[in-house]
Design a protein around this motif. Structure first.
Motif, PDB file in Angstrom:
ATOM      1  N   LEU A  57      39.236  42.137  36.260  1.00 45.07           N
ATOM      2  CA  LEU A  57      40.322  42.034  35.283  1.00 45.07           C
ATOM      3  C   LEU A  57      40.900  43.400  34.954  1.00 45.07           C
ATOM      4  N   PHE A  58      40.042  44.405  34.801  1.00 41.40           N
ATOM      5  CA  PHE A  58      40.527  45.752  34.482  1.00 41.40           C
ATOM      6  C   PHE A  58      41.294  46.355  35.658  1.00 41.40           C
ATOM      7  N   ILE A  59      40.933  45.987  36.872  1.00 43.93           N
ATOM      8  CA  ILE A  59      41.698  46.463  38.032  1.00 43.93           C
ATOM      9  C   ILE A  59      43.117  45.897  37.989  1.00 43.93           C
ATOM     10  N   LEU A  60      43.237  44.612  37.599  1.00 46.27           N
ATOM     11  CA  LEU A  60      44.569  44.021  37.477  1.00 46.27           C
ATOM     12  C   LEU A  60      45.372  44.672  36.367  1.00 46.27           C
ATOM     13  N   TRP A  61      44.703  45.022  35.279  1.00 50.28           N
ATOM     14  CA  TRP A  61      45.396  45.617  34.135  1.00 50.28           C
ATOM     15  C   TRP A  61      45.727  47.084  34.347  1.00 50.28           C
TER      16      TRP A  61
END
Length: 272
Positions: free
Chosen positions: A129-133
């Motif tokens: 999720l943090f990679i997407l954000w």
């Protein structure tokens, strides 16, 4: 001196010592040194497969080679920089949230449940999720390390704040202490023991998170070095990276313990 009816001197009962005794110098190095000696002895006796677990002297030669060709210093500096950024952000966030939650019922209602929810979610599970954000660069790595750091700091500092005896609060009110004086004289001394426990856990957690994060789209760092060594079956390089992580973890924990003993020198505990 009085004697018994038989004319013998009374036997003096020796008091049993229950404390651990005096602190031994460099005692925490004893365990790692014993493990190193066992590793060396097993390697010399041919009890370990050199392809899976190389001998200590082989690992040492590999470490010297990586250092002299410039690979290891660059990777160490990169890892230290990532760990430092994430640790500072997590430290500030953890302490600030703990103070806001521990000193205010409204703050506790807004913050504590959210942090407990965050604690229940595996931090490394937030990586996709943090990679997407935040993208695949350095930002998401630092953010994950900050989360790993702030959670134990918050939990232990908040628990210490909640455990302050209410009689001290009543005494501060009777004495007419201001809010600032109350925090300086009551809150901070009462929260410091829990804060240092959380700090030790946070320091260790930052290194544990780093070793995983540096294997995700990284081009430098100790984790990247170990990941590349895995692809080529270089177990000696992997052990070099693990030993460096272990040394960093032990050294940082020892520094925190030293600071804790200095800051909390007024306490009389078994460890002191």
């Amino acid at each position: 001196m009085a004697t018994t009816a038989t004319g013998e001197l009374p036997r003096v009962r020796r008091r049993r010592r229950l404390s651990p005794g005096r602190r031994l110098p460099a005692a925490r190095l004893a365990g790692p040194l014993v493990l190193l000696a066992l590793w060396a002895a097993a390697s010399a006796a041919g009890q370990l497969d050199p392809g899976a677990i190389p001998a200590p002297w082989t690992v040492a030669r590999t470490g010297v080679h990586l250092w002299t060709d410039g690979t290891l210093p660059t990777d160490i500096l990169t890892s230290l920089e990532r760990a430092a950024y994430g640790f500072v952000i997590g430290l500030v966030a953890g302490v600030a949230l703990a103070l806001a939650s521990g000193l205010s019922r409204a703050g506790e209602a807004l913050i504590d449940g959210t942090v407990q929810l965050n604690r229940a979610i595996p931090t490394l599970g937030l990586i996709p999720l943090f990679i997407l954000w935040l993208g695949i660069g350095e930002t998401f790595k630092i953010a994950i390390i900050a989360i790993v750091v702030y959670i134990p700091l918050y939990l232990n500092t908040h628990a210490a704040l909640s455990g302050i005896d209410s009689r001290y609060v009543e005494l501060a009110e009777v004495q007419g202490l201001s809010r600032f004086a109350f925090i300086r004289q009551i809150v901070i001394p009462g929260a410091l023991p829990g804060f240092f426990v959380g700090l030790r856990l946070a320091v260790t957690g930052s290194w544990l998170g780093l070793v995983v994060l540096e294997q995700i789209n990284a081009t430098s760092g100790l984790g990247y070095l170990m990941f590349q060594a895995q692809n080529y079956g270089q177990s000696d390089v992997i052990l070099v990276g693990l030993l460096i992580y272990g040394v960093f973890g032990l050294a940082s924990d020892s520094v925190v313990r030293l600071i804790e003993r200095r800051v909390l020198s007024w306490r009389r505990t078994l460890s002191s």
